[in-house]
Scaffold this motif. Sequence first.
Motif, PDB file in Angstrom:
ATOM      1  N   GLU A  86       0.838  -1.192   0.000  1.00  0.00           N
ATOM      2  CA  GLU A  86       0.000   0.000   0.000  1.00  0.00           C
ATOM      3  C   GLU A  86       0.885   1.258   0.000  1.00  0.00           C
ATOM      4  O   GLU A  86       0.648   2.194  -0.763  1.00  0.00           O
ATOM      5  N   ILE A  87       1.917   1.235   0.844  1.00  0.00           N
ATOM      6  CA  ILE A  87       2.828   2.394   0.906  1.00  0.00           C
ATOM      7  C   ILE A  87       3.537   2.580  -0.439  1.00  0.00           C
ATOM      8  O   ILE A  87       3.624   3.694  -0.963  1.00  0.00           O
ATOM      9  N   SER A  88       4.033   1.468  -1.018  1.00  0.00           N
ATOM     10  CA  SER A  88       4.747   1.558  -2.303  1.00  0.00           C
ATOM     11  C   SER A  88       3.863   2.184  -3.371  1.00  0.00           C
ATOM     12  O   SER A  88       4.315   3.036  -4.142  1.00  0.00           O
ATOM     13  N   LYS A  89       2.597   1.744  -3.406  1.00  0.00           N
ATOM     14  CA  LYS A  89       1.680   2.286  -4.417  1.00  0.00           C
ATOM     15  C   LYS A  89       1.457   3.784  -4.175  1.00  0.00           C
ATOM     16  O   LYS A  89       1.519   4.592  -5.106  1.00  0.00           O
ATOM     17  N   GLU A  90       1.261   4.154  -2.908  1.00  0.00           N
ATOM     18  CA  GLU A  90       1.047   5.581  -2.594  1.00  0.00           C
ATOM     19  C   GLU A  90       2.270   6.410  -2.955  1.00  0.00           C
ATOM     20  O   GLU A  90       2.154   7.511  -3.499  1.00  0.00           O
ATOM     21  N   LYS A  91       3.462   5.855  -2.658  1.00  0.00           N
ATOM     22  CA  LYS A  91       4.698   6.574  -2.994  1.00  0.00           C
ATOM     23  C   LYS A  91       4.794   6.762  -4.510  1.00  0.00           C
ATOM     24  O   LYS A  91       5.171   7.823  -4.991  1.00  0.00           O
ATOM     25  N   ASN A  92       4.467   5.715  -5.258  1.00  0.00           N
ATOM     26  CA  ASN A  92       4.539   5.812  -6.719  1.00  0.00           C
ATOM     27  C   ASN A  92       3.473   6.774  -7.267  1.00  0.00           C
ATOM     28  O   ASN A  92       3.726   7.477  -8.248  1.00  0.00           O
ATOM     29  N   ASP A  93       2.304   6.798  -6.626  1.00  0.00           N
ATOM     30  CA  ASP A  93       1.248   7.714  -7.086  1.00  0.00           C
ATOM     31  C   ASP A  93       1.712   9.170  -7.072  1.00  0.00           C
ATOM     32  O   ASP A  93       1.268   9.981  -7.889  1.00  0.00           O
ATOM     33  N   GLU A  94       2.633   9.488  -6.159  1.00  0.00           N
ATOM     34  CA  GLU A  94       3.133  10.871  -6.083  1.00  0.00           C
ATOM     35  C   GLU A  94       3.855  11.280  -7.366  1.00  0.00           C
ATOM     36  O   GLU A  94       4.068  12.460  -7.610  1.00  0.00           O
ATOM     37  N   TYR A  95       4.269  10.283  -8.163  1.00  0.00           N
ATOM     38  CA  TYR A  95       5.017  10.583  -9.382  1.00  0.00           C
ATOM     39  C   TYR A  95       4.118  10.944 -10.566  1.00  0.00           C
ATOM     40  O   TYR A  95       4.597  11.413 -11.595  1.00  0.00           O
ATOM     41  N   LEU A  96       2.828  10.715 -10.432  1.00  0.00           N
ATOM     42  CA  LEU A  96       1.894  10.952 -11.536  1.00  0.00           C
ATOM     43  C   LEU A  96       2.002  12.404 -12.032  1.00  0.00           C
ATOM     44  O   LEU A  96       1.932  13.332 -11.227  1.00  0.00           O
ATOM     45  N   GLY A  97       2.230  12.552 -13.336  1.00  0.00           N
ATOM     46  CA  GLY A  97       2.317  13.890 -13.913  1.00  0.00           C
ATOM     47  C   GLY A  97       3.714  14.496 -13.863  1.00  0.00           C
ATOM     48  O   GLY A  97       3.996  15.482 -14.537  1.00  0.00           O
TER      49      GLY A  97
END
Length: 465
Positions: free
Chosen positions: A396-407
């Motif tokens: 869950e943390i990994s996905k959230e961390k990666n979501d910050e990269y969107l855009g």
Amino acid sequence: MTEISKAEILRQKDFISRISDINSKKEHKPLAFVETYGCAQNFNDSEKICGMLSDMGFGFCENKEIADLIIYNTCAVRENAEMRVYGNIGAIKNIKRKREGVLLGVCGCMVQQEKIAENVKKRYPYVDMIFGTHALYRFPEILANAMEKNRVFDIENSEGAICEDISCKREAPPLAKVPIMYGCNNFCTYCIVPYVRGRERSRKVEAVLSEVRQVASEGYKEVMLLGQNVNSYGNDFKDGTSFAYLLGEVCKIDGIERVRFMTSHPKDISDELIDVMAREEKICNQLHLPVQCGSSRILEKMNRRYTKEQYLEIVRKVREKMPDIVLTTDIIVGFPGETNEDFEETIDVLKKVRYDTIFSFIYSKRGGTPAAVMEDCLTEEEKHKNFDRLLEVQNEISKEKNDEYLGRIEKVLVEGASKTNPEYMSGRTDGGKIVNFKGNTDMVGKIIDVKITKTQTWSLGGEVL
Ligand code: SAH
Ligand code: SF4
Ligand code: F3S
């Protein structure tokens, strides 16, 4: 630090030319199949084995059914790595029966353990060469003996010796691994590495720099500096040479655009290192900082020499200087005596640090290490349950961390075509995150701007700008 003598190096070179002569007279170029287990250090050792093989006139194949020489370079860090090797050696029996003259070698960390090496020797009489990590530079001699139908068993521990003069056959650019030191002095109580790799010994600064210059001239763009604990690089020189200093020097080399390193022991992270990382453009925005466990009580039993609080303080300091650094770690679940309460401390570290990725392992008992005789309290089932929960929390943390990269627009060093779809290229951000995007092979080795348009737990997707 001792180095292998010039006379010994010449002696090995002589074996190389002898074998090369024999091979050049053969109708077909003999083929070698080399399979490697374990860490980057072991993969670098295999690059050296392949370098020597290439000098001796061997070609390479990916299919052991057609190979004239089969080498397994083994790892001893966990039991499952060893089981796979046993399975593989067993399967070669048929190949050797079908095709006469095929040679089989087993080398590396597993057979640097005397008992295991003896066991391999007894159980698999068709293994022609058994040699440990210290014998790597003697490979030409070992192979020459095996070609003369002598069975070779060489697990002698030439502790402390460094051999600088071995060819290295790397994968195509852009990434090169360069060892800066060998061995480990830390003796974490669960770990076999110090027993199979010997004491810490650093390569000379000039030897490292000259290899980095060499790979830069061959077109490599990124170097990964290797050591079991790079932070203690240079301690054995006793002249103040530090890893931070070495990093600064490596960064001066033209052509190298990215510098990474592995692994850092938290107890040896210096302010000087954090400063050089923050200052040098070329040093990647990434730190692998193995915590192993979140409970200070267990950390002490592991002989890690830091507490949970000290570890968290290091992370705070690192983030203060490099706010968006990508942090990764290693975690062992189920160390002897670890309770569910101890495990909760590990979960707490995960939630506090919020790593980008973790590498987690269930504790594996290693004969001869202090932890092997420590008393245990959780059942295998409980350990597996904790392990699964660890992954769940982290995913869950990994996905959230990666979501910050969107855009975001990221600089990606393109490594090659994606394995599943040749129209897609794959590369890494400065922080080491994998990015897949539509492109072509002309991009390989270049650093290009990619806009991140998709995020997953393990990787990012994007579009070339
Ligand atoms: N020198 C490095 C890496 C050592 S091996 C370091 O100190 O970080 C890589 C990882 O394997 C370790 O970080 C540890 O998490 C894991 N490991 C080592 N011994 C193990 C064992 N007996 N059982 C399970 N995991 C182990
Ligand atoms: Fe093993 Fe610890 Fe050395 Fe890493 S630092 S190789 S975990 S003994
Ligand atoms: Fe394995 Fe040896 Fe590396 S035990 S992890 S290959 S140093």
